[in-house]
Write a protein that holds these residues in place. Structure first.
Motif, PDB file in Angstrom:
ATOM      1  N   THR A  61      51.712  64.550  -3.432  1.00 42.73           N
ATOM      2  CA  THR A  61      51.238  65.826  -3.982  1.00 42.73           C
ATOM      3  C   THR A  61      50.236  66.423  -2.997  1.00 42.73           C
ATOM      4  O   THR A  61      49.978  65.851  -1.939  1.00 42.73           O
ATOM      5  CB  THR A  61      50.545  65.624  -5.346  1.00 42.73           C
ATOM      6  N   THR A  62      49.626  67.535  -3.372  1.00 36.93           N
ATOM      7  CA  THR A  62      48.563  68.075  -2.528  1.00 36.93           C
ATOM      8  C   THR A  62      47.228  67.387  -2.790  1.00 36.93           C
ATOM      9  O   THR A  62      46.249  67.662  -2.101  1.00 36.93           O
ATOM     10  CB  THR A  62      48.393  69.591  -2.741  1.00 36.93           C
ATOM     11  N   GLN A  66      46.300  68.918  -7.926  1.00 35.12           N
ATOM     12  CA  GLN A  66      47.678  68.944  -8.415  1.00 35.12           C
ATOM     13  C   GLN A  66      47.954  67.750  -9.320  1.00 35.12           C
ATOM     14  O   GLN A  66      48.675  67.869 -10.322  1.00 35.12           O
ATOM     15  CB  GLN A  66      48.670  68.967  -7.256  1.00 35.12           C
ATOM     16  N   ASN A  67      47.368  66.600  -9.008  1.00 34.35           N
ATOM     17  CA  ASN A  67      47.562  65.431  -9.858  1.00 34.35           C
ATOM     18  C   ASN A  67      47.093  65.706 -11.291  1.00 34.35           C
ATOM     19  O   ASN A  67      47.776  65.380 -12.264  1.00 34.35           O
ATOM     20  CB  ASN A  67      46.802  64.224  -9.299  1.00 34.35           C
ATOM     21  N   ILE A  69      46.665  68.664 -12.761  1.00 30.37           N
ATOM     22  CA  ILE A  69      47.513  69.687 -13.382  1.00 30.37           C
ATOM     23  C   ILE A  69      48.836  69.068 -13.854  1.00 30.37           C
ATOM     24  O   ILE A  69      49.292  69.320 -14.984  1.00 30.37           O
ATOM     25  CB  ILE A  69      47.759  70.851 -12.407  1.00 30.37           C
ATOM     26  N   LEU A  70      49.449  68.235 -13.015  1.00 29.61           N
ATOM     27  CA  LEU A  70      50.716  67.605 -13.388  1.00 29.61           C
ATOM     28  C   LEU A  70      50.531  66.589 -14.511  1.00 29.61           C
ATOM     29  O   LEU A  70      51.423  66.428 -15.361  1.00 29.61           O
ATOM     30  CB  LEU A  70      51.346  66.940 -12.163  1.00 29.61           C
ATOM     31  N   GLN A  95      40.806  76.356  -9.890  1.00 37.76           N
ATOM     32  CA  GLN A  95      42.260  76.352 -10.112  1.00 37.76           C
ATOM     33  C   GLN A  95      42.649  75.898 -11.508  1.00 37.76           C
ATOM     34  O   GLN A  95      43.818  75.947 -11.880  1.00 37.76           O
ATOM     35  CB  GLN A  95      42.969  75.474  -9.066  1.00 37.76           C
ATOM     36  N   ALA A 142      44.851  74.022  -3.619  1.00 37.37           N
ATOM     37  CA  ALA A 142      44.481  73.420  -4.905  1.00 37.37           C
ATOM     38  C   ALA A 142      44.303  71.911  -4.817  1.00 37.37           C
ATOM     39  O   ALA A 142      44.330  71.224  -5.836  1.00 37.37           O
ATOM     40  CB  ALA A 142      45.504  73.760  -5.984  1.00 37.37           C
ATOM     41  N   SER A 143      44.103  71.376  -3.620  1.00 39.86           N
ATOM     42  CA  SER A 143      43.881  69.939  -3.467  1.00 39.86           C
ATOM     43  C   SER A 143      42.415  69.609  -3.679  1.00 39.86           C
ATOM     44  O   SER A 143      41.533  70.477  -3.623  1.00 39.86           O
ATOM     45  CB  SER A 143      44.310  69.480  -2.072  1.00 39.86           C
TER      46      SER A 143
END
Length: 313
Positions: A61-62, A66-67, A69-70, A95, A142-143
């Motif tokens: 991921t980024t 992102q982790n 969010i996912l 974000q 967004a990382s």
């Protein structure tokens, strides 16, 4: 390699009754290619798969943003997460304005990552204010790296309007540096970071310190940052200590994962800690006491394990 993980263990930790209710597949979010998040996510996936009987895979991921969010979308069950990014997620900031997530829980603290500001040698960049006007790789969009870079630059009075930001992961950013298309790159990693070691050995890059005033701003009580010093000579041609900040990193799991499974994963982590320390230096100083003091709330299943081994009451 898998045989090394659990020599002497012939059965998974999950009981037959709990195994029947457990998912067959789970995913842990890592980070960008070449970064520490992805390396440790792959190691965790090997350990957890072997010990639980569940096929756990590591997804690139980024990074932390992102982790989280996912995980909120239930596309990931676990992820590598830092405390600053989780704080933003809980508060619905940056974000996370459209994707707040208050359901991230900790299995264990893993390490405290150091903010690295690398710059190309020969560019007359010796302090943070010299970054103004430069082309800088600030992390993937967004990382966690990008969020920390933005926060740390802001403490120096630097915004993205003052630089030419490149939103790229570690390996893509290195390509720009080597091709002289970027003047610097940030990374939030344990030290020494092998990729930056290579650049300093070949005299293509050097590290610079953060300003003392900015460090003081960033490490006020309640902040996710801590003061951190990279000792002299950790990197080639680094004659002086590098003064920076650190941010605790956690193996995180969604609050909806069952207590039994979270307990199993925590137990698997700690019963394989010697192997993990052999694989990556990020784990070298980790203790049970540190792990249980993660800056993100522990999953009840993880807390049960730490109570059993006597580090939580």
């Amino acid at each position: 390699m898998a045989a090394l993980i659990c020599s002497g263990l012939s059965t998974p930790f999950l009981s037959e009754a709990h195994a029947a209710d457990a998912p067959k597949f789970m995913t842990i979010g890592g980070g960008s290619s070449g970064g520490t998040f992805q390396v440790v996510a792959n190691l965790f996936a090997q350990v957890l798969s072997k010990e639980s009987g569940i096929k756990v895979t590591a997804q690139s991921t980024t990074g932390a943003g992102q982790n989280i969010i996912l995980m909120g979308r239930k596309d990931l069950e676990m992820g590598i997460v830092d405390s600053l990014t989780n704080q933003k997620a809980v508060n619905g900031e940056d974000q996370f304005k459209q994707h707040p997530n208050k359901d991230v829980r900790a299995i264990s603290l893993v390490y405290t990552q150091a903010f690295h500001q690398l710059v190309r040698t020969g560019e007359d960049i010796n302090k943070m204010s010299d970054l103004v006007g430069r082309t800088l790789v600030v992390g993937g969009p967004a990382s966690g790296t990008e969020l920390q870079t933005k926060t740390i630059y802001a403490a120096h009075g630097i915004t993205y309007d003052d630089i030419k930001p490149q939103f790229l992961g570690i390996n893509e950013g290195l390509d720009l540096l080597r091709n002289r298309q970027a003047d610097g790159e940030t990374a939030v990693v344990p030290y020494p970071f092998s990729t930056f070691t290579e650049l300093t050995i070949t005299n293509q890059g050097k590290l610079i310190s953060l300003d003392e005033d900015a460090i003081a701003k960033l490490t006020t009580p309640g902040s996710p940052f801590v003061r951190l010093t990279i000792p002299a000579e950790v990197y080639s041609n680094q004659k002086e200590p590098i003064h920076t900040v650190g941010n605790p990193t956690v193996l995180a799991i969604d609050a909806g994962v069952s207590d039994d499974l979270a307990y199993t994963f925590t137990k698997a982590f700690w019963e394989n800690i010697d192997w993990l320390k052999e694989q990556h230096h990020a784990f070298k100083n980790l203790t049970l006491e540190d792990a249980a003091s993660a800056p993100i709330p522990l999953h009840p299943g993880a807390a049960r394990y730490y109570k059993e081994v006597g580090v939580l009451k």
